[in-house]
Design an enzyme around this catalytic site. Structure first.
Site, PDB file in Angstrom:
ATOM      1  N   SER A  52       0.861  -1.192   0.000  1.00 18.92           N
ATOM      2  CA  SER A  52       0.000   0.000   0.000  1.00 18.92           C
ATOM      3  C   SER A  52       0.893   1.237   0.000  1.00 18.92           C
ATOM      4  O   SER A  52       2.033   1.194   0.505  1.00 18.92           O
ATOM      5  CB  SER A  52      -0.866   0.005   1.264  1.00 18.92           C
ATOM      6  OG  SER A  52      -1.462   1.286   1.452  1.00 18.92           O
TER       7      SER A  52
ATOM      8  N   TYR B  28      -2.389  -1.214  10.289  1.00 15.22           N
ATOM      9  CA  TYR B  28      -2.441  -1.501   8.846  1.00 15.22           C
ATOM     10  C   TYR B  28      -1.102  -1.127   8.204  1.00 15.22           C
ATOM     11  O   TYR B  28      -0.541  -1.897   7.404  1.00 15.22           O
ATOM     12  CB  TYR B  28      -3.592  -0.711   8.227  1.00 15.22           C
ATOM     13  CG  TYR B  28      -3.795  -0.922   6.748  1.00 15.22           C
ATOM     14  CD1 TYR B  28      -4.349  -2.094   6.253  1.00 15.22           C
ATOM     15  CD2 TYR B  28      -3.443   0.077   5.838  1.00 15.22           C
ATOM     16  CE1 TYR B  28      -4.545  -2.277   4.879  1.00 15.22           C
ATOM     17  CE2 TYR B  28      -3.638  -0.095   4.472  1.00 15.22           C
ATOM     18  CZ  TYR B  28      -4.190  -1.274   4.002  1.00 15.22           C
ATOM     19  OH  TYR B  28      -4.387  -1.451   2.655  1.00 15.22           O
TER      20      TYR B  28
HETATM   21  N1  NAP Z   1      -8.580  -0.072  -1.909  1.00 10.76           N
HETATM   22  C1  NAP Z   1      -7.532   0.652  -1.557  1.00 10.76           C
HETATM   23  O1  NAP Z   1      -7.581   1.887  -1.473  1.00 10.76           O
HETATM   24  C2  NAP Z   1      -6.206  -0.028  -1.285  1.00 10.76           C
HETATM   25  C3  NAP Z   1      -5.059   0.791  -1.181  1.00 10.76           C
HETATM   26  C4  NAP Z   1      -3.848   0.188  -0.930  1.00 10.76           C
HETATM   27  C5  NAP Z   1      -3.765  -1.181  -0.795  1.00 10.76           C
HETATM   28  N2  NAP Z   1      -4.887  -1.956  -0.886  1.00 10.76           N
HETATM   29  C6  NAP Z   1      -4.728  -3.389  -0.739  1.00 10.76           C
HETATM   30  O2  NAP Z   1      -5.211  -4.036  -1.896  1.00 10.76           O
HETATM   31  C7  NAP Z   1      -5.645  -5.368  -1.563  1.00 10.76           C
HETATM   32  C8  NAP Z   1      -7.033  -5.577  -2.096  1.00 10.76           C
HETATM   33  O3  NAP Z   1      -7.893  -4.677  -1.397  1.00 10.76           O
HETATM   34  P1  NAP Z   1      -9.305  -4.192  -1.939  1.00 10.76           P
HETATM   35  O4  NAP Z   1      -9.285  -2.718  -1.921  1.00 10.76           O
HETATM   36  O5  NAP Z   1      -9.679  -4.915  -3.173  1.00 10.76           O
HETATM   37  O6  NAP Z   1     -10.174  -4.661  -0.685  1.00 10.76           O
HETATM   38  P2  NAP Z   1     -11.604  -5.368  -0.625  1.00 10.76           P
HETATM   39  O7  NAP Z   1     -12.449  -4.755  -1.661  1.00 10.76           O
HETATM   40  O8  NAP Z   1     -12.030  -5.290   0.792  1.00 10.76           O
HETATM   41  O9  NAP Z   1     -11.253  -6.858  -1.010  1.00 10.76           O
HETATM   42  C9  NAP Z   1     -10.509  -7.641  -0.097  1.00 10.76           C
HETATM   43  C10 NAP Z   1     -10.114  -8.942  -0.731  1.00 10.76           C
HETATM   44  O10 NAP Z   1      -9.512  -9.757   0.289  1.00 10.76           O
HETATM   45  C11 NAP Z   1     -10.237 -10.995   0.386  1.00 10.76           C
HETATM   46  N3  NAP Z   1     -10.319 -11.408   1.796  1.00 10.76           N
HETATM   47  C12 NAP Z   1     -10.748 -10.652   2.846  1.00 10.76           C
HETATM   48  N4  NAP Z   1     -10.667 -11.370   3.990  1.00 10.76           N
HETATM   49  C13 NAP Z   1     -10.175 -12.603   3.632  1.00 10.76           C
HETATM   50  C14 NAP Z   1      -9.866 -13.785   4.351  1.00 10.76           C
HETATM   51  N5  NAP Z   1     -10.026 -13.845   5.692  1.00 10.76           N
HETATM   52  N6  NAP Z   1      -9.377 -14.849   3.664  1.00 10.76           N
HETATM   53  C15 NAP Z   1      -9.210 -14.789   2.327  1.00 10.76           C
HETATM   54  N7  NAP Z   1      -9.483 -13.703   1.586  1.00 10.76           N
HETATM   55  C16 NAP Z   1      -9.967 -12.622   2.234  1.00 10.76           C
HETATM   56  C17 NAP Z   1     -11.623 -10.698  -0.166  1.00 10.76           C
HETATM   57  O11 NAP Z   1     -12.183 -11.896  -0.602  1.00 10.76           O
HETATM   58  P3  NAP Z   1     -13.789 -12.008  -0.761  1.00 10.76           P
HETATM   59  O12 NAP Z   1     -14.155 -11.100  -1.877  1.00 10.76           O
HETATM   60  O13 NAP Z   1     -13.984 -13.455  -1.056  1.00 10.76           O
HETATM   61  O14 NAP Z   1     -14.367 -11.571   0.547  1.00 10.76           O
HETATM   62  C18 NAP Z   1     -11.292  -9.724  -1.303  1.00 10.76           C
HETATM   63  O15 NAP Z   1     -10.848 -10.437  -2.440  1.00 10.76           O
HETATM   64  C19 NAP Z   1      -5.552  -5.475  -0.043  1.00 10.76           C
HETATM   65  O16 NAP Z   1      -4.342  -6.120   0.315  1.00 10.76           O
HETATM   66  C20 NAP Z   1      -5.506  -4.015   0.409  1.00 10.76           C
HETATM   67  O17 NAP Z   1      -4.881  -3.870   1.659  1.00 10.76           O
HETATM   68  C21 NAP Z   1      -6.112  -1.406  -1.135  1.00 10.76           C
END
Ligand code: NAP
Length: 212
Positions: free
Chosen positions: A85, A98
């Protein structure tokens, strides 16, 4: 196959499934969760949940699948992608746990990249800035607080292009964020000073930010 990566045995079950595959040329450690808020107000359960999913799970998955990634790496090249991130580049207030997990995964990747030199396993770390996904729906900080969001499609396009170009450290933050990232390297106290006036507004905007 769907697994809750925080549950005992999940990594082993994935390894069992993958053991019958002749090629494992890509592992993307993407699953992650977040809970924002002041450290002293964060429950121990939320602390453990973020460390378990954002740090322990990708390390164990990588460790378990590394022999297969190495094998494919030797034959045809393989890729390990860790989703960190932008918060690993600029630690943000109210995201200390985080940020710890995301810095941890980026240093894990840097060490491993050097450990794997010459193996054909390409290790890449991705630093997304705020991106419009489900994770961000419970947070209201906007561009005025430095949290302008990029559409997911644009971030994915940049990520694929960077992988195709053979990059290892992939920063998908918007241009507007690069200045503070650079300042955090050269003068971190200036970043503290820049954030101070907006602390109260940021705390309010992120107080319900939760995806656990
Ligand atoms: N969005 C942002 O602004 C942002 C910025 C920087 C970094 N990130 C990083 O990018 C990555 C993806 O985030 P996102 O924004 O797409 O978040 P999200 O929309 O909340 O999606 C989270 C993902 O993680 C999976 N997940 C959650 N809990 C889990 C568990 N206990 N076991 C297995 N899988 C699990 C979910 O699977 P399901 O769909 O099956 O629940 C989903 O695919 C994360 O590592 C996050 O920290 C996001």
């Amino acid at each position: 196959m769907v697994e809750d990566l925080t549950q005992p045995g999940a990594v082993e079950r994935i390894a069992d499934l993958v053991s019958s595959w002749s090629i494992v040329d890509l592992l993307v450690n993407n699953a992650g969760n977040v809970r924002a808020g002041r450290l002293e107000l964060t429950s121990d359960a939320d602390v453990h949940s973020m460390i378990d999913l954002n740090l322990t799970a990708p390390i164990l998955l990588t460790k378990t699948l590394l022999p297969a990634l190495r094998h494919s790496g030797k034959e045809r090249g393989s890729i390990l992608v860790n989703i960190s991130s932008g918060i690993a580049l600029v630690g943000m207030p109210f995201y200390s746990i985080y940020a710890a997990t995301k810095s941890g995964i980026s240093q894990f990747g840097e060490s491993l990249r050097r450990e794997l030199i010459g193996t054909g396993v390409h290790v890449a770390t991705v630093y997304p800035g705020a991106t419009d996904t489900a994770m961000m729906t419970s947070q209201t900080a906007g561009a005025e607080l430095g949290w302008g969001r990029r559409p997911l499609e644009d971030v994915i396009t940049d990520l694929i292009a960077a992988l195709e170009a053979g990059e290892h450290e992939i920063n998908t933050a918007p241009e507007s964020r690069r200045e503070i990232q650079q300042l955090n390297i050269t003068d971190p106290m200036a970043v503290d000073a820049a954030l101070a006036p907006g602390l109260e507004a940021l705390e309010l905007a992120v107080r319900d930010h939760r995806s656990i």
